[in-house]
Design an enzyme around this catalytic site. Structure first.
Site, PDB file in Angstrom:
ATOM      1  N   PHE A  12       0.833  -1.214   0.000  1.00  0.00           N
ATOM      2  CA  PHE A  12       0.000   0.000   0.000  1.00  0.00           C
ATOM      3  C   PHE A  12       0.869   1.267   0.000  1.00  0.00           C
ATOM      4  CE2 PHE A  12      -2.416   2.693   3.303  1.00  0.00           C
ATOM      5  CZ  PHE A  12      -3.036   3.472   2.338  1.00  0.00           C
ATOM      6  N   ILE A  13       1.578   1.523   1.078  1.00  0.00           N
ATOM      7  CA  ILE A  13       2.345   2.764   1.179  1.00  0.00           C
ATOM      8  C   ILE A  13       3.557   2.721   0.240  1.00  0.00           C
ATOM      9  CG2 ILE A  13       3.609   4.305   2.742  1.00  0.00           C
ATOM     10  CD1 ILE A  13       1.883   3.062   5.039  1.00  0.00           C
ATOM     11  N   THR A 130       5.676   2.909  12.701  1.00  0.00           N
ATOM     12  CA  THR A 130       4.297   3.267  13.028  1.00  0.00           C
ATOM     13  C   THR A 130       4.209   3.976  14.376  1.00  0.00           C
ATOM     14  OG1 THR A 130       2.200   2.262  13.702  1.00  0.00           O
ATOM     15  CG2 THR A 130       4.117   0.875  13.889  1.00  0.00           C
ATOM     16  N   ASP A 131       3.155   4.760  14.552  1.00  0.00           N
ATOM     17  CA  ASP A 131       2.923   5.389  15.865  1.00  0.00           C
ATOM     18  C   ASP A 131       2.480   4.357  16.906  1.00  0.00           C
ATOM     19  OD1 ASP A 131       0.356   4.878  14.895  1.00  0.00           O
ATOM     20  OD2 ASP A 131      -0.429   6.883  15.293  1.00  0.00           O
ATOM     21  N   GLU A 132       2.109   3.141  16.450  1.00  0.00           N
ATOM     22  CA  GLU A 132       1.580   2.146  17.395  1.00  0.00           C
ATOM     23  C   GLU A 132       2.643   1.667  18.393  1.00  0.00           C
ATOM     24  OE1 GLU A 132      -1.141  -0.702  15.619  1.00  0.00           O
ATOM     25  OE2 GLU A 132      -1.610   0.692  14.002  1.00  0.00           O
ATOM     26  N   TYR A 155       1.778  -6.936  16.595  1.00  0.00           N
ATOM     27  CA  TYR A 155       2.263  -6.099  15.476  1.00  0.00           C
ATOM     28  C   TYR A 155       3.137  -4.968  15.996  1.00  0.00           C
ATOM     29  CZ  TYR A 155       2.159  -2.215  12.103  1.00  0.00           C
ATOM     30  OH  TYR A 155       2.511  -1.166  11.288  1.00  0.00           O
ATOM     31  N   ALA A 157       4.588  -4.608  18.833  1.00  0.00           N
ATOM     32  CA  ALA A 157       5.807  -5.094  19.507  1.00  0.00           C
ATOM     33  C   ALA A 157       6.873  -5.437  18.471  1.00  0.00           C
ATOM     34  CB  ALA A 157       5.479  -6.312  20.372  1.00  0.00           C
ATOM     35  N   LYS A 159       7.188  -4.111  15.462  1.00  0.00           N
ATOM     36  CA  LYS A 159       7.707  -2.869  14.874  1.00  0.00           C
ATOM     37  C   LYS A 159       8.628  -2.156  15.879  1.00  0.00           C
ATOM     38  CE  LYS A 159       6.938  -1.231  11.394  1.00  0.00           C
ATOM     39  NZ  LYS A 159       7.515  -1.386  10.020  1.00  0.00           N
ATOM     40  N   TYR A 212     -15.702  -2.949  15.722  1.00  0.00           N
ATOM     41  CA  TYR A 212     -15.228  -3.635  16.931  1.00  0.00           C
ATOM     42  C   TYR A 212     -15.689  -2.878  18.180  1.00  0.00           C
ATOM     43  CZ  TYR A 212     -11.836  -5.885  13.738  1.00  0.00           C
ATOM     44  OH  TYR A 212     -11.229  -6.575  12.719  1.00  0.00           O
TER      45      TYR A 212
HETATM   46  P1  NAD Z   1       1.244  -3.564   3.336  1.00  0.00           P
HETATM   47  O1  NAD Z   1       0.884  -4.751   4.161  1.00  0.00           O
HETATM   48  O2  NAD Z   1       0.226  -2.975   2.430  1.00  0.00           O
HETATM   49  O3  NAD Z   1       2.508  -3.891   2.423  1.00  0.00           O
HETATM   50  C1  NAD Z   1       3.623  -4.578   2.897  1.00  0.00           C
HETATM   51  C2  NAD Z   1       4.477  -4.980   1.703  1.00  0.00           C
HETATM   52  O4  NAD Z   1       5.616  -5.688   2.211  1.00  0.00           O
HETATM   53  C3  NAD Z   1       3.758  -5.920   0.733  1.00  0.00           C
HETATM   54  O5  NAD Z   1       4.002  -5.525  -0.594  1.00  0.00           O
HETATM   55  C4  NAD Z   1       4.393  -7.272   1.021  1.00  0.00           C
HETATM   56  O6  NAD Z   1       4.411  -8.128  -0.115  1.00  0.00           O
HETATM   57  C5  NAD Z   1       5.802  -6.875   1.461  1.00  0.00           C
HETATM   58  N1  NAD Z   1       6.397  -7.887   2.344  1.00  0.00           N
HETATM   59  C6  NAD Z   1       5.837  -8.438   3.457  1.00  0.00           C
HETATM   60  N2  NAD Z   1       6.674  -9.355   3.986  1.00  0.00           N
HETATM   61  C7  NAD Z   1       7.788  -9.363   3.201  1.00  0.00           C
HETATM   62  C8  NAD Z   1       9.005 -10.091   3.245  1.00  0.00           C
HETATM   63  N3  NAD Z   1       9.232 -11.008   4.185  1.00  0.00           N
HETATM   64  N4  NAD Z   1       9.929  -9.832   2.284  1.00  0.00           N
HETATM   65  C9  NAD Z   1       9.701  -8.922   1.312  1.00  0.00           C
HETATM   66  N5  NAD Z   1       8.560  -8.223   1.217  1.00  0.00           N
HETATM   67  C10 NAD Z   1       7.613  -8.436   2.154  1.00  0.00           C
HETATM   68  O7  NAD Z   1       1.795  -2.502   4.380  1.00  0.00           O
HETATM   69  P2  NAD Z   1       1.643  -0.914   4.393  1.00  0.00           P
HETATM   70  O8  NAD Z   1       0.384  -0.562   5.054  1.00  0.00           O
HETATM   71  O9  NAD Z   1       1.963  -0.378   3.054  1.00  0.00           O
HETATM   72  O10 NAD Z   1       2.834  -0.536   5.397  1.00  0.00           O
HETATM   73  C11 NAD Z   1       4.154  -0.325   4.922  1.00  0.00           C
HETATM   74  C12 NAD Z   1       5.045   0.020   6.089  1.00  0.00           C
HETATM   75  O11 NAD Z   1       4.572   1.207   6.718  1.00  0.00           O
HETATM   76  C13 NAD Z   1       5.100  -1.050   7.165  1.00  0.00           C
HETATM   77  O12 NAD Z   1       6.416  -1.133   7.647  1.00  0.00           O
HETATM   78  C14 NAD Z   1       4.142  -0.533   8.236  1.00  0.00           C
HETATM   79  O13 NAD Z   1       4.521  -0.995   9.509  1.00  0.00           O
HETATM   80  C15 NAD Z   1       4.349   0.966   8.096  1.00  0.00           C
HETATM   81  N6  NAD Z   1       3.180   1.790   8.493  1.00  0.00           N
HETATM   82  C16 NAD Z   1       1.935   1.522   8.004  1.00  0.00           C
HETATM   83  C17 NAD Z   1       0.861   2.351   8.361  1.00  0.00           C
HETATM   84  C18 NAD Z   1      -0.523   2.122   7.809  1.00  0.00           C
HETATM   85  O14 NAD Z   1      -1.470   2.817   8.229  1.00  0.00           O
HETATM   86  N7  NAD Z   1      -0.731   1.224   6.879  1.00  0.00           N
HETATM   87  C19 NAD Z   1       1.086   3.433   9.222  1.00  0.00           C
HETATM   88  C20 NAD Z   1       2.380   3.669   9.696  1.00  0.00           C
HETATM   89  C21 NAD Z   1       3.418   2.841   9.313  1.00  0.00           C
HETATM   90  P1  TYD Z   2      -7.085  -1.013  11.167  1.00  0.00           P
HETATM   91  O1  TYD Z   2      -7.468  -0.415   9.867  1.00  0.00           O
HETATM   92  O2  TYD Z   2      -6.925  -2.501  11.263  1.00  0.00           O
HETATM   93  O3  TYD Z   2      -5.750  -0.265  11.627  1.00  0.00           O
HETATM   94  P2  TYD Z   2      -4.996  -0.304  13.096  1.00  0.00           P
HETATM   95  O4  TYD Z   2      -5.491  -1.463  13.858  1.00  0.00           O
HETATM   96  O5  TYD Z   2      -3.569  -0.450  12.702  1.00  0.00           O
HETATM   97  O6  TYD Z   2      -5.302   1.009  13.725  1.00  0.00           O
HETATM   98  O7  TYD Z   2      -8.158  -0.578  12.251  1.00  0.00           O
HETATM   99  C1  TYD Z   2      -8.471   0.793  12.473  1.00  0.00           C
HETATM  100  C2  TYD Z   2      -9.457   0.847  13.616  1.00  0.00           C
HETATM  101  O8  TYD Z   2     -10.702   0.267  13.183  1.00  0.00           O
HETATM  102  C3  TYD Z   2      -9.038   0.031  14.828  1.00  0.00           C
HETATM  103  O9  TYD Z   2      -9.454   0.710  16.004  1.00  0.00           O
HETATM  104  C4  TYD Z   2      -9.790  -1.279  14.684  1.00  0.00           C
HETATM  105  C5  TYD Z   2     -11.067  -0.855  13.990  1.00  0.00           C
HETATM  106  N1  TYD Z   2     -11.673  -1.851  13.090  1.00  0.00           N
HETATM  107  C6  TYD Z   2     -13.035  -2.158  13.178  1.00  0.00           C
HETATM  108  O10 TYD Z   2     -13.762  -1.636  14.058  1.00  0.00           O
HETATM  109  N2  TYD Z   2     -13.557  -3.063  12.310  1.00  0.00           N
HETATM  110  C7  TYD Z   2     -12.799  -3.668  11.352  1.00  0.00           C
HETATM  111  O11 TYD Z   2     -13.326  -4.507  10.585  1.00  0.00           O
HETATM  112  C8  TYD Z   2     -11.403  -3.328  11.253  1.00  0.00           C
HETATM  113  C9  TYD Z   2     -10.516  -3.977  10.231  1.00  0.00           C
HETATM  114  C10 TYD Z   2     -10.892  -2.404  12.134  1.00  0.00           C
END
Ligand code: NAD
Ligand code: TYD
Length: 348
Positions: A12-13, A130-132, A155, A157, A159, A212
């Site tokens: 995604f990102i 992540t901020d988590e 997750y 932990a 990160k 949830y």
């Molecule tokens: P995502 O799950 O959409 O994508 C993860 C990518 O990593 C995928 O393309 C997957 O194929 C690849 N991948 C997973 N395991 C792998 C491995 N063992 N070897 C090689 N490639 C591998 O994740 P995202 O939401 O795009 O997040 C990207 C990064 O940003 C992560 O490190 C996540 O912790 C961080 N992040 C995400 C969010 C969010 O809201 N999604 C917020 C803050 C930080």
């Molecule tokens: P999510 O998108 O899984 O991100 P994160 O857990 O990393 O914050 O969830 C965002 C918020 O939405 C979280 O408080 C959990 C809640 N949630 C639901 O209530 N229902 C759902 O089906 C999902 C996936 C998340």
């Protein structure tokens, strides 16, 4: 010449970061390293797949030999590390998968960088986090860069552990590193297991919207392209050894987001107002569900001059339209693993 290894670039990102860097920096070579898990999809990159400065390598970060080879083959100068297992619910079901990729995978990558960059000067290891890692803000306030780590889910932990390893390598082996900790992202290409794309998908198909607990948990949301521009700023202007929090000062209760999505999609789909609200279904709460995340992003704003560009309602509108217009993308990503996972969890 810079030859930048971006891991997780098919996710995604990562896909937004790869597209930004390939287009904005034609003189850089961008190597997208991704093993294509359920969350990785090369369709996310079709706009740049033929660019002469773009290369894709299907490699798992657990494979040390292939990592060493890719550093050597492409003479990697810098790393932007995004590859990870990223979904909290999956981490509750299978924590070890998160230890493997997020912790061991990150250490493998650090080792590859350390051994290839004989002299760390002029190289950067940028770890995207992540901020988590800061835990849950149950008593008000904001996460700053000095908030103590207090991860609460498998997750977060994993990160947090990877962040610690990056800092430890910087201290021990003098690796130049930066870390950024970002709030929840939303936008095109997000796998529909996360709250916003899951609701868009289910509203469209008249399926239940699983909220949830009581839906009172709060997240701080940022449009994914704004995260990508922040990563660009941190990569080019961040100070080695520093951490930057990224967020848009945009807190929302989950239930309010679900209402907003229902209302907007009723309008867009030409449904009678209130139709989609009927799909809202309160389900069992997530185990150990963090109550609130909120980022204080003043450091990156003041020191690097970064600002988010989109208001939330505008970003949500763009996101809904993208999912409605990209039916084939959704069909592809929901046809396999996701469907099984979803049915196992929600039974429908
Ligand atoms: P995502 O799950 O959409 O994508 C993860 C990518 O990593 C995928 O393309 C997957 O194929 C690849 N991948 C997973 N395991 C792998 C491995 N063992 N070897 C090689 N490639 C591998 O994740 P995202 O939401 O795009 O997040 C990207 C990064 O940003 C992560 O490190 C996540 O912790 C961080 N992040 C995400 C969010 C969010 O809201 N999604 C917020 C803050 C930080
Ligand atoms: P999510 O998108 O899984 O991100 P994160 O857990 O990393 O914050 O969830 C965002 C918020 O939405 C979280 O408080 C959990 C809640 N949630 C639901 O209530 N229902 C759902 O089906 C999902 C996936 C998340």
């Amino acid at each position: 010449m810079k030859s930048i290894l971006i891991t997780g670039g098919a996710g995604f990102i990562g896909s937004h970061v790869v597209k930004l860097f390939v287009r904005k920096y034609p003189d850089y070579r961008i190597i997208n390293l991704d093993c294509l898990t359920y969350a990785g999809n090369l369709e996310n990159l079709k706009e740049v797949e033929h660019a002469s400065n773009y290369h894709f390598s299907k490699i798992n970060i657990l494979d040390e030999d292939s990592l060493r080879k890719v550093f050597n083959d492409f003479q990697i100068t810098d790393v932007i590390h995004l590859a990870a297992e990223s979904h909290v619910d999956r981490s509750i079901t299978d924590p070890l998968a998160f230890v493997r990729t997020n912790v061991i995978g990150t250490v493998n990558l650090l080792n590859a960088a350390k051994s290839f960059w004989k002299n760390p000067e002029g190289h950067l290891f940028y770890h995207v986090s992540t901020d988590e890692v800061y835990g849950s803000l149950d008593d008000g306030g904001f996460f700053t860069e000095t908030t103590p780590y207090d991860p609460q889910s498998p997750y977060s932990a994993s990160k947090a552990a990877s962040d610690h390893f990056v800092r430890a390598y910087a201290n021990t082996y003098k690796l130049n590193m930066v870390i950024s900790n970002c709030s929840n992202n939303y936008g095109p290409n997000q796998f529909p297991e996360k709250l916003i794309p899951l609701c868009i998908h289910n509203i469209k198909h008249n399926k239940p919207l699983p909220v949830y607990g009581k839906g009172e948990n709060i997240r701080d949301w940022l449009y994914v392209e704004d995260h990508a521009t922040a990563i660009d700023k941190v990569f080019h202007h961040g100070k080695s050894g520093e951490t930057y929090n990224i967020g848009g000062f945009n807190e929302w209760k989950n239930i309010d987001i679900v209402h907003l999505l229902c209302q907007k999609m009723d309008e867009i789909l030409g449904r009678e107002s209130g139709t989609s609200e009927k799909l809202i279904t309160f389900v069992k709460d997530r185990a150990g569900h963090d109550l609130r995340y909120a980022i204080d992003a003043s450091k990156i704003q003041q020191e690097l001059g970064w600002e988010p560009s989109l208001q939330f309602e505008e970003g949500i509108h763009k996101t809904i339209l993208w999912y409605l217009e990209n039916e084939t993308w959704l069909e592809h990503v929901t046809s396999g693993d996701y469907q099984k996972y979803y049915e196992a969890h929600y039974g429908h």
